[in-house]
Design a protein around this motif. Structure first.
Motif, PDB file in Angstrom:
ATOM      1  N   TYR A 250       0.857  -1.179   0.000  1.00  0.00           N
ATOM      2  CA  TYR A 250       0.000   0.000   0.000  1.00  0.00           C
ATOM      3  C   TYR A 250       0.899   1.235   0.000  1.00  0.00           C
ATOM      4  CZ  TYR A 250      -4.177   2.722   1.136  1.00  0.00           C
ATOM      5  OH  TYR A 250      -5.226   3.601   1.096  1.00  0.00           O
ATOM      6  N   PRO A 251       0.474   2.324  -0.661  1.00  0.00           N
ATOM      7  CA  PRO A 251       1.376   3.480  -0.794  1.00  0.00           C
ATOM      8  C   PRO A 251       1.674   4.229   0.493  1.00  0.00           C
ATOM      9  CG  PRO A 251      -0.782   3.942  -1.757  1.00  0.00           C
ATOM     10  CD  PRO A 251      -0.753   2.473  -1.461  1.00  0.00           C
ATOM     11  N   ILE A 252       0.995   3.896   1.575  1.00  0.00           N
ATOM     12  CA  ILE A 252       1.257   4.548   2.859  1.00  0.00           C
ATOM     13  C   ILE A 252       1.755   3.502   3.847  1.00  0.00           C
ATOM     14  CG2 ILE A 252       0.204   5.750   4.829  1.00  0.00           C
ATOM     15  CD1 ILE A 252      -1.740   7.026   2.819  1.00  0.00           C
ATOM     16  N   GLY A 253       2.803   3.834   4.575  1.00  0.00           N
ATOM     17  CA  GLY A 253       3.312   2.941   5.605  1.00  0.00           C
ATOM     18  C   GLY A 253       4.363   1.980   5.088  1.00  0.00           C
ATOM     19  N   THR A 254       4.806   1.111   5.991  1.00  0.00           N
ATOM     20  CA  THR A 254       5.814   0.102   5.705  1.00  0.00           C
ATOM     21  C   THR A 254       5.177  -1.271   5.828  1.00  0.00           C
ATOM     22  OG1 THR A 254       7.545   1.542   6.614  1.00  0.00           O
ATOM     23  CG2 THR A 254       8.075  -0.806   6.373  1.00  0.00           C
ATOM     24  N   ALA A 255       5.441  -2.157   4.886  1.00  0.00           N
ATOM     25  CA  ALA A 255       4.839  -3.489   4.897  1.00  0.00           C
ATOM     26  C   ALA A 255       5.094  -4.187   6.229  1.00  0.00           C
ATOM     27  CB  ALA A 255       5.411  -4.332   3.750  1.00  0.00           C
ATOM     28  N   ASN A 256       4.019  -4.800   6.753  1.00  0.00           N
ATOM     29  CA  ASN A 256       4.071  -5.600   7.987  1.00  0.00           C
ATOM     30  C   ASN A 256       4.364  -4.771   9.238  1.00  0.00           C
ATOM     31  OD1 ASN A 256       3.647  -8.032   6.469  1.00  0.00           O
ATOM     32  ND2 ASN A 256       5.813  -7.946   5.886  1.00  0.00           N
ATOM     33  N   THR A 257       4.142  -3.469   9.158  1.00  0.00           N
ATOM     34  CA  THR A 257       4.344  -2.577  10.304  1.00  0.00           C
ATOM     35  C   THR A 257       3.103  -1.713  10.480  1.00  0.00           C
ATOM     36  OG1 THR A 257       6.728  -2.472   9.865  1.00  0.00           O
ATOM     37  CG2 THR A 257       5.787  -0.771  11.310  1.00  0.00           C
ATOM     38  N   PRO A 258       2.473  -1.744  11.646  1.00  0.00           N
ATOM     39  CA  PRO A 258       1.281  -0.907  11.852  1.00  0.00           C
ATOM     40  C   PRO A 258       1.580   0.570  11.635  1.00  0.00           C
ATOM     41  CG  PRO A 258       1.499  -2.532  13.610  1.00  0.00           C
ATOM     42  CD  PRO A 258       2.778  -2.581  12.818  1.00  0.00           C
ATOM     43  N   TRP A 259       0.570   1.286  11.175  1.00  0.00           N
ATOM     44  CA  TRP A 259       0.742   2.708  10.919  1.00  0.00           C
ATOM     45  C   TRP A 259       1.063   3.484  12.186  1.00  0.00           C
ATOM     46  CZ3 TRP A 259      -3.825   4.399   7.213  1.00  0.00           C
ATOM     47  CH2 TRP A 259      -3.565   3.890   5.933  1.00  0.00           C
ATOM     48  N   THR A 260       1.907   4.452  12.027  1.00  0.00           N
ATOM     49  CA  THR A 260       2.185   5.426  13.072  1.00  0.00           C
ATOM     50  C   THR A 260       1.181   6.568  12.958  1.00  0.00           C
ATOM     51  OG1 THR A 260       3.653   6.703  11.658  1.00  0.00           O
ATOM     52  CG2 THR A 260       4.645   4.873  12.919  1.00  0.00           C
ATOM     53  N   ALA A 261       1.209   7.478  13.920  1.00  0.00           N
ATOM     54  CA  ALA A 261       0.349   8.660  13.844  1.00  0.00           C
ATOM     55  C   ALA A 261       0.646   9.459  12.584  1.00  0.00           C
ATOM     56  CB  ALA A 261       0.544   9.522  15.086  1.00  0.00           C
ATOM     57  N   ALA A 262       1.910   9.508  12.199  1.00  0.00           N
ATOM     58  CA  ALA A 262       2.291  10.242  10.985  1.00  0.00           C
ATOM     59  C   ALA A 262       1.698   9.585   9.747  1.00  0.00           C
ATOM     60  CB  ALA A 262       3.812  10.319  10.880  1.00  0.00           C
ATOM     61  N   ASN A 263       1.670   8.263   9.728  1.00  0.00           N
ATOM     62  CA  ASN A 263       1.058   7.551   8.600  1.00  0.00           C
ATOM     63  C   ASN A 263      -0.426   7.864   8.496  1.00  0.00           C
ATOM     64  OD1 ASN A 263       3.100   4.668   9.343  1.00  0.00           O
ATOM     65  ND2 ASN A 263       3.455   6.195   7.747  1.00  0.00           N
ATOM     66  N   LYS A 264      -1.101   7.902   9.636  1.00  0.00           N
ATOM     67  CA  LYS A 264      -2.536   8.201   9.626  1.00  0.00           C
ATOM     68  C   LYS A 264      -2.787   9.629   9.153  1.00  0.00           C
ATOM     69  CE  LYS A 264      -3.674   4.797  13.176  1.00  0.00           C
ATOM     70  NZ  LYS A 264      -4.197   4.552  14.536  1.00  0.00           N
ATOM     71  N   THR A 265      -1.897  10.539   9.551  1.00  0.00           N
ATOM     72  CA  THR A 265      -2.019  11.907   9.065  1.00  0.00           C
ATOM     73  C   THR A 265      -1.803  11.966   7.560  1.00  0.00           C
ATOM     74  OG1 THR A 265      -1.275  12.834  11.176  1.00  0.00           O
ATOM     75  CG2 THR A 265      -1.054  14.229   9.230  1.00  0.00           C
ATOM     76  N   GLN A 266      -0.817  11.212   7.079  1.00  0.00           N
ATOM     77  CA  GLN A 266      -0.570  11.147   5.636  1.00  0.00           C
ATOM     78  C   GLN A 266      -1.785  10.605   4.908  1.00  0.00           C
ATOM     79  OE1 GLN A 266       2.679   8.566   4.582  1.00  0.00           O
ATOM     80  NE2 GLN A 266       2.550   9.023   2.386  1.00  0.00           N
ATOM     81  N   TRP A 267      -2.408   9.577   5.483  1.00  0.00           N
ATOM     82  CA  TRP A 267      -3.622   9.025   4.865  1.00  0.00           C
ATOM     83  C   TRP A 267      -4.726  10.074   4.827  1.00  0.00           C
ATOM     84  CZ3 TRP A 267      -8.454   8.599   7.083  1.00  0.00           C
ATOM     85  CH2 TRP A 267      -9.414   7.933   6.303  1.00  0.00           C
ATOM     86  N   PHE A 268      -4.949  10.757   5.959  1.00  0.00           N
ATOM     87  CA  PHE A 268      -5.997  11.773   6.024  1.00  0.00           C
ATOM     88  C   PHE A 268      -5.762  12.865   4.985  1.00  0.00           C
ATOM     89  CE2 PHE A 268      -7.223  15.975   7.644  1.00  0.00           C
ATOM     90  CZ  PHE A 268      -8.596  15.819   7.684  1.00  0.00           C
ATOM     91  N   GLU A 269      -4.524  13.297   4.856  1.00  0.00           N
ATOM     92  CA  GLU A 269      -4.208  14.379   3.928  1.00  0.00           C
ATOM     93  C   GLU A 269      -4.320  13.939   2.468  1.00  0.00           C
ATOM     94  OE1 GLU A 269      -0.361  15.624   5.251  1.00  0.00           O
ATOM     95  OE2 GLU A 269      -1.182  16.915   6.857  1.00  0.00           O
ATOM     96  N   SER A 270      -4.369  12.628   2.238  1.00  0.00           N
ATOM     97  CA  SER A 270      -4.529  12.122   0.873  1.00  0.00           C
ATOM     98  C   SER A 270      -5.995  12.100   0.425  1.00  0.00           C
ATOM     99  CB  SER A 270      -3.946  10.715   0.755  1.00  0.00           C
ATOM    100  OG  SER A 270      -4.771   9.757   1.416  1.00  0.00           O
ATOM    101  N   GLN A 271      -6.909  12.325   1.362  1.00  0.00           N
ATOM    102  CA  GLN A 271      -8.343  12.301   1.038  1.00  0.00           C
ATOM    103  C   GLN A 271      -8.774  13.651   0.467  1.00  0.00           C
ATOM    104  OE1 GLN A 271      -9.752   9.224   1.349  1.00  0.00           O
ATOM    105  NE2 GLN A 271      -7.662   8.745   2.026  1.00  0.00           N
ATOM    106  N   SER A 272      -9.808  13.625  -0.372  1.00  0.00           N
ATOM    107  CA  SER A 272     -10.315  14.867  -0.959  1.00  0.00           C
ATOM    108  C   SER A 272     -11.833  14.802  -1.061  1.00  0.00           C
ATOM    109  CB  SER A 272      -9.708  15.092  -2.356  1.00  0.00           C
ATOM    110  OG  SER A 272     -10.060  14.036  -3.232  1.00  0.00           O
ATOM    111  N   ILE A 273     -12.458  15.954  -1.002  1.00  0.00           N
ATOM    112  CA  ILE A 273     -13.912  16.047  -1.110  1.00  0.00           C
ATOM    113  C   ILE A 273     -14.334  15.721  -2.546  1.00  0.00           C
ATOM    114  CG2 ILE A 273     -15.914  17.556  -0.914  1.00  0.00           C
ATOM    115  CD1 ILE A 273     -14.586  16.915   1.749  1.00  0.00           C
TER     116      ILE A 273
END
Length: 304
Positions: free
Chosen positions: A5-28
């Motif tokens: 997946y384009p966010i995060g590292t394989a086999n490693t749970p997301w960090t808070a920074a990863n979740k922020t990156q995911w949120f910022e990738s969303q658009s209306i």
């Protein structure tokens, strides 16, 4: 299989920074105001329209709204209808609105209605399964829920002056479950993605903790008049669960903290429309949700 997946590292749970990156990738991508709030407000002559909360990400943009029978009769059983727990599942939202506008009046002498067309308005606008914090609201119906969408809905239902007799939670199973949402879930949790199969057609999820085969059959028979029913796969399963009758599987709704189990209603179901089939269009999907509700109500009216 490993899915990168384009966010995060394989086999490693997301960090808070990863979740922020995911949120910022969303658009209306669409308007909650135009497609949900305005149609809700247009029903104020036949329903009591109430706000039961607001999402903290933008309380003005995302008020949480419920329609209640204006001619509430205390002696009648109460039906809870929820849509848009997963914001991207469009017919759950629009089907609930269509039922409220065109069909509910035919049953108002038999039932009180509490209709929440869109539980997750931010998810509706960005067309996503999760809320802004990368949490699935439909796995979050428990005490001290981290999902504001779930917590507000639980509080509203708990504050009702009556028990819920029937609860119909309107969902979809989409191709994007496999192309986006399940891979995202695996990435978020640091797990390997295991590909699944998307069933072509409508099905329901019954409550394995208190099953009601007859209710589910009534729903399937009603929907069959509108759209096709999902067949079982070669293992006699749908999305990895055993088919207990045509178009029906079971989950422990309360144990999994699913929306359909939040009220403890004796009669409940989760509907699953398949909007990506070449055999359907958006109108057909909305009509399938209405048919599911009506099939359930006709069955319940015979039990009273």
């Amino acid at each position: 299989m490993t899915h990168f997946y384009p966010i995060g590292t394989a086999n490693t749970p997301w960090t808070a920074a990863n979740k922020t990156q995911w949120f910022e990738s969303q658009s209306i991508k669409r308007s909650y105001l135009k497609e949900v709030l305005e149609p809700i407000n247009q029903l104020s002559d036949i329903y009591t329209v109430e706000q039961y909360g607001a999402l903290p990400i933008d309380a003005v943009r995302y008020p949480l709204m419920v329609l209640k029978s204006k001619n509430w009769i205390n002696d009648l059983p109460t039906i809870l209808i929820t849509g848009g727990v997963h914001g991207y599942e469009t017919s759950g939202v629009q089907g609930a609105l269509l039922f409220a506008k065109q069909s509910a009046q035919h049953y108002e002498s038999l039932f009180n209605f509490v209709i929440v067309p869109c539980v997750s308005p931010w998810g509706y606008e960005v067309v996503n399964r999760w809320n802004p914090n990368a949490i699935d609201p439909n796995r979050s119906f428990y005490t001290d829920s981290p999902s504001e969408e779930s917590a507000y809905l639980m509080d509203m239902v708990a504050a009702l002056s009556t028990e819920v007799y029937g609860h119909f939670d309107l969902h979809e199973t989409t191709d994007s479950d496999e192309t986006e949402f399940r891979p995202a879930l695996a990435a978020r949790d640091g797990k390997e993605y295991e590909a699944g199969m998307i069933p072509d057609g409508f099905y329901t999820v019954d409550n394995s903790e208190a099953p009601c085969d007859a209710l589910q059959k009534a729903i399937i028979d009603s929907v069959r008049e509108v759209t096709h029913i999902a067949p079982a796969d070669h293992n006699n399963q749908i999305i990895g669960s055993d088919v207990v009758q045509e178009g029906v599987i079971r989950y422990p709704l309360k144990a999994l903290s699913l929306c359909a189990g939040l009220s403890g209603a004796r009669f409940c179901t989760t509907t699953e429309v398949y909007p990506d089939s070449p055999k359907v269009d958006s109108n057909n999907c909305n009509l399938a949700q209405v048919a599911a509700i009506e099939g359930a109500l006709k069955y319940l009216s015979k039990q009273m």
